[in-house]
Each structure stands twice: as C-alpha cells, then as structure tokens.
Enzyme design. Sequence first.
Site, PDB file in Angstrom:
ATOM      1  N   ASP A 104      41.669  29.644  33.689  1.00 28.23           N
ATOM      2  CA  ASP A 104      42.153  31.013  33.570  1.00 28.23           C
ATOM      3  C   ASP A 104      43.232  31.220  34.633  1.00 28.23           C
ATOM      4  O   ASP A 104      42.943  31.178  35.828  1.00 28.23           O
ATOM      5  CB  ASP A 104      40.990  31.982  33.776  1.00 28.23           C
ATOM      6  CG  ASP A 104      41.392  33.434  33.586  1.00 28.23           C
ATOM      7  OD1 ASP A 104      42.583  33.757  33.794  1.00 28.23           O
ATOM      8  OD2 ASP A 104      40.515  34.245  33.258  1.00 28.23           O
TER       9      ASP A 104
ATOM     10  N   ARG B 193      42.743  44.737  47.934  1.00 26.38           N
ATOM     11  CA  ARG B 193      43.716  43.697  47.595  1.00 26.38           C
ATOM     12  C   ARG B 193      45.119  44.288  47.721  1.00 26.38           C
ATOM     13  O   ARG B 193      45.393  45.382  47.206  1.00 26.38           O
ATOM     14  CB  ARG B 193      43.509  43.198  46.161  1.00 26.38           C
ATOM     15  CG  ARG B 193      42.170  42.533  45.928  1.00 26.38           C
ATOM     16  CD  ARG B 193      42.102  41.861  44.569  1.00 26.38           C
ATOM     17  NE  ARG B 193      42.451  42.736  43.465  1.00 26.38           N
ATOM     18  CZ  ARG B 193      42.415  42.382  42.187  1.00 26.38           C
ATOM     19  NH1 ARG B 193      42.075  41.148  41.850  1.00 26.38           N
ATOM     20  NH2 ARG B 193      42.731  43.227  41.238  1.00 26.38           N
TER      21      ARG B 193
ATOM     22  N   PHE C 148      35.683  35.934  37.059  1.00 24.98           N
ATOM     23  CA  PHE C 148      35.885  37.296  36.558  1.00 24.98           C
ATOM     24  C   PHE C 148      34.819  37.610  35.489  1.00 24.98           C
ATOM     25  O   PHE C 148      34.508  36.757  34.656  1.00 24.98           O
ATOM     26  CB  PHE C 148      37.286  37.378  35.950  1.00 24.98           C
ATOM     27  CG  PHE C 148      37.787  38.768  35.712  1.00 24.98           C
ATOM     28  CD1 PHE C 148      38.489  39.439  36.703  1.00 24.98           C
ATOM     29  CD2 PHE C 148      37.582  39.397  34.488  1.00 24.98           C
ATOM     30  CE1 PHE C 148      38.975  40.714  36.474  1.00 24.98           C
ATOM     31  CE2 PHE C 148      38.063  40.675  34.258  1.00 24.98           C
ATOM     32  CZ  PHE C 148      38.757  41.331  35.255  1.00 24.98           C
TER      33      PHE C 148
ATOM     34  N   TYR D  94      50.310  40.830  31.665  1.00 22.26           N
ATOM     35  CA  TYR D  94      50.570  42.176  32.199  1.00 22.26           C
ATOM     36  C   TYR D  94      50.464  42.237  33.717  1.00 22.26           C
ATOM     37  O   TYR D  94      50.696  43.277  34.292  1.00 22.26           O
ATOM     38  CB  TYR D  94      49.619  43.206  31.559  1.00 22.26           C
ATOM     39  CG  TYR D  94      48.153  42.809  31.520  1.00 22.26           C
ATOM     40  CD1 TYR D  94      47.365  42.910  32.656  1.00 22.26           C
ATOM     41  CD2 TYR D  94      47.573  42.331  30.353  1.00 22.26           C
ATOM     42  CE1 TYR D  94      46.029  42.536  32.625  1.00 22.26           C
ATOM     43  CE2 TYR D  94      46.241  41.959  30.313  1.00 22.26           C
ATOM     44  CZ  TYR D  94      45.472  42.061  31.455  1.00 22.26           C
ATOM     45  OH  TYR D  94      44.154  41.686  31.421  1.00 22.26           O
ATOM     46  N   LYS D  95      50.101  41.125  34.364  1.00 20.78           N
ATOM     47  CA  LYS D  95      50.000  41.106  35.828  1.00 20.78           C
ATOM     48  C   LYS D  95      51.356  40.664  36.396  1.00 20.78           C
ATOM     49  O   LYS D  95      52.332  41.391  36.284  1.00 20.78           O
ATOM     50  CB  LYS D  95      48.815  40.237  36.246  1.00 20.78           C
ATOM     51  CG  LYS D  95      47.483  40.890  35.835  1.00 20.78           C
ATOM     52  CD  LYS D  95      46.267  40.014  36.036  1.00 20.78           C
ATOM     53  CE  LYS D  95      45.002  40.789  35.640  1.00 20.78           C
ATOM     54  NZ  LYS D  95      43.830  39.938  35.483  1.00 20.78           N
TER      55      LYS D  95
HETATM   56  C1  LIG Z   1      42.841  40.343  34.483  1.00 20.63           C
HETATM   57  C2  LIG Z   1      41.843  39.274  34.187  1.00 20.63           C
HETATM   58  C3  LIG Z   1      41.213  39.199  32.949  1.00 20.63           C
HETATM   59  C4  LIG Z   1      41.430  40.247  31.873  1.00 20.63           C
HETATM   60  O1  LIG Z   1      41.091  39.792  30.606  1.00 20.63           O
HETATM   61  P1  LIG Z   1      41.684  40.531  29.312  1.00 20.63           P
HETATM   62  O2  LIG Z   1      41.024  39.878  28.187  1.00 20.63           O
HETATM   63  O3  LIG Z   1      43.167  40.350  29.346  1.00 20.63           O
HETATM   64  O4  LIG Z   1      41.321  41.972  29.427  1.00 20.63           O
HETATM   65  C5  LIG Z   1      40.359  38.131  32.711  1.00 20.63           C
HETATM   66  N1  LIG Z   1      40.115  37.195  33.651  1.00 20.63           N
HETATM   67  C6  LIG Z   1      40.708  37.261  34.876  1.00 20.63           C
HETATM   68  C7  LIG Z   1      40.433  36.194  35.892  1.00 20.63           C
HETATM   69  C8  LIG Z   1      41.559  38.313  35.179  1.00 20.63           C
HETATM   70  O5  LIG Z   1      42.113  38.387  36.386  1.00 20.63           O
END
Ligand SMILES: *Cc1c(COP(=O)(O)O)cnc(C)c1O
Length: 421
Positions: free
Chosen positions: A206, A381, A125, A231-232
Amino acid sequence: MDDGRAWELDQSDPVAYVREQFHLPQDAIYLDGNSLGLASKTAERVFLEAFDEWKTYAIDGWSHGQRPWLYNAEALGARLAPFVGARPAEVVATGSISVNIHQLLSSFYRPTPARSIILADTLNFPTDLYALQSQLRLHDLDVAGHLLCTASRDGHLIDEDDIIANMSDQVAVLWLPTVLYRSGQLLDVARLTDEAHRRGILVGLDLAHSVGCMPHRLHDWGVDFAVWCNYKYMNGGPGAVGGLFVHEGHFGGMPGLAGWFGSDKGKQFAMDDHLTPAGDAGAYQIGTPHLFSSAPLFGSLEIMEAVGIEQIRAKSLRLTDYLMRQIDLVLAPFDFTVVTPREHHRRGGHVSVQHNDAARIVKAMKVAGIVPDYREPNIIRLAPIALYTSYQDVEDAIQRIRRIMMDRSYDAFENERDIVA
Ligand SMILES: *Cc1c(COP(=O)(O)O)cnc(C)c1O
C-alpha cells in the site's frame, strides 16, 4: 527565533516557482497535504475540460476528445507508472485502495492447507486490515489463525527483522505499507520483497503515504502487486480514482473480481458471455471508469511531471529536515517528541510528533491558522508538501505552535475527539 534561514532556503529553492500554481488557503498554513492534497490550477482546468467534453461529445466522448473515455484508465495508468517505477502496462487507474486490495487479494491470494497465512503488521491502516480480514472470511478461514500481524516494539515503528522473522513457509501473502501512516516510517521494501520471495511469499504493498512524495521501483524490486490513492501527495482531488499495479510477471491471469472493463479492449464490445481479460494490469479494473474523479489527476500530473519525482523527494526531505530541526530547537521544551525516524531512507513525507495534549493542541492550532492532522490518541502529523509549502510556512507554523504552548491557549479546548479523517 527566526534565524533568517527560512528566507534564504526559499530564495534558493528550485521548486519554489510551483507554489503559485496551487490554490492555497488564504488564512491558514496547510500542513495536511498527506491527507488531501491541494487543488491546482491545472487540475481545475482539466476538470472543466472534462465537463466540456461531456457537453460537446455526449456519447461520442468514449472515442473523441483529448482524453477518450474508453482508454482513460489505461492512459492515466501509463502516466502514473513512472511515479511508482513501473512499466506503463503494469498500472491502471481504477477504484480505491479498499476496493483494489479486494481485487488483488481475490486474484492472488490462493490459500492451500499448507500455505494460508496473510502477514501484515499491527500498525496497518484500518481499511487494509478490514479488507484482509474479510478476504480470509470469504475463504472460510478464521481471522485469528490466518492473519499474522507483526507487532511494533515501541508503538510507532516496525522492525524489518521482526517482519522477516514472521515469514514462515505457511505465509502466502505479505501485505505492508511502504510508509506507515501514523509514524511516517518508510520500510525497506526492496529487502523485504527479496526476503519474502526467497520463501515463496507474494508481496503486496500500500503506497498511500509514499506515492507522489518519493520515487519507487516496484518493477525492479519485483513487488507482485500494489495499490495507492491519488488524493494525498498526488493532488488528484477528493475521492480521486486510485492506482493499481500488477507486475508483468503475473500478466495473463483471470481477475478475481471480473467486470467488462477488464476486457481485452478489442473484445469489450463483442459482448461475449465470457470475459477475455486484458493481457496487462488493465484486466484488474472492473466497471466504467470514474471520469470526473480522474480528470483533476491528469492536471495535477502536468505539474508533477514537470518538477519530477526526484526533485520532489529532495525538497520534501529538506523541508522535513528543517521542520524537525525547528521542533528540536523551539518545541522540545514543551514536551513534544518526534516519533518519525530521522534517517532519510527510513521516512516518508510527514513528521509525526507525540504530545499528551495533542487533541487540544490541534484544536488551538486550527484557531491559530495551521491545518495539521490528528491521529488518536496523541499524534500530530505535520506534512510540509514539496510543491506548495515554503520554508517560511514551516517557520511560521512552529512559531504559532510555540505561542500556543507559551500561552497555554489549548487549555480552553475540551479534550473531545476529532472525527475528521
Ligand atoms: C488513505 C489511506 C487509505 C484510504 O483508502 P481508500 O480506499 O482510498 O479510502 C488506505 N490505506 C492507507 C494506508 C491510507 O493511508
């Protein structure tokens, strides 16, 4: 096309009763719970209770009420721990993924001339990669020479063997997602951790796309540290406070980014000039906890604990099996390709399909009452969520997509880019 199975599957679904505890959109089938989980009635209740406690207690809320603010991050961490297979003291609820990566790398990435590489993957990400890159810059190390990203062979999946082949004795830290956010591939974390440790490499993970959707065993696997958002799949609400795990084998160190909330609780209000860090994962929080961003998560956890993560995973797999079968049966003639691995042990909770017209199809889906998620340049997705998506929802969504393809109604949309995350 409906073979009646959706109805039967819903009838025999042991988790079906939970759906009514969520605020479902009235006019759409919500398949984006892997980006933002839905609000629940329990989350709403605790959120309002938290506001009430502010009204009632004012400054005394730090020590009074149902959830005294001073211990909020630790109390929430202990509740989150079973979801990641950790001991209660190994988890603290704090920050966000991006901030927590910085905290953990600042604490545990200690490059030496002999061992200075961070090993990640090309499908990571963006925020993770940005954080890793800036950590290298903070150490005056050039990014090109020190961030090694394992490539994907097909643009969707990462082969564990390729990651292991990159584990040289110059690698200091391995940073990986459990589930890849685009393709939904689940990596074999236990094997990768084992291989990394045999070479003296620290392992950070992560869990953004696996937490709340499947069990983990971070402690037993020996993972060194991990981060996730709530939040997911955890349904903690937009901007919900994140999760941070540090294995107890690393307890007792000084956090890289120190702040007074990382204090040993007994010493925090001594207002000493020098930090005495907490003896557990609590040391890695920095400042005052974000109480209104953690209250809904307490409520969501009530539901998730009652159902249990094993049962959540079992239903998630049944739902996604069903979804993939429907795609094969109904949508394959329209040039959709599932890029998510089929095997249960190799995938998370969402299904990614590839289509050349994905951007326009997603727009037509929204008009047709489906909330999907689009990832550039050609990935849709779809995430049916164990706690609130029914098999009938999946069936209906597939039929609506079929109609879009039959009518070519997506032709009406410009191929403009979606900016929504
Ligand atoms: C959703 C997501 C994030 C988001 O990071 P935030 O710091 O919470 O905004 C980071 N890494 C991955 C793999 C994600 O899916």
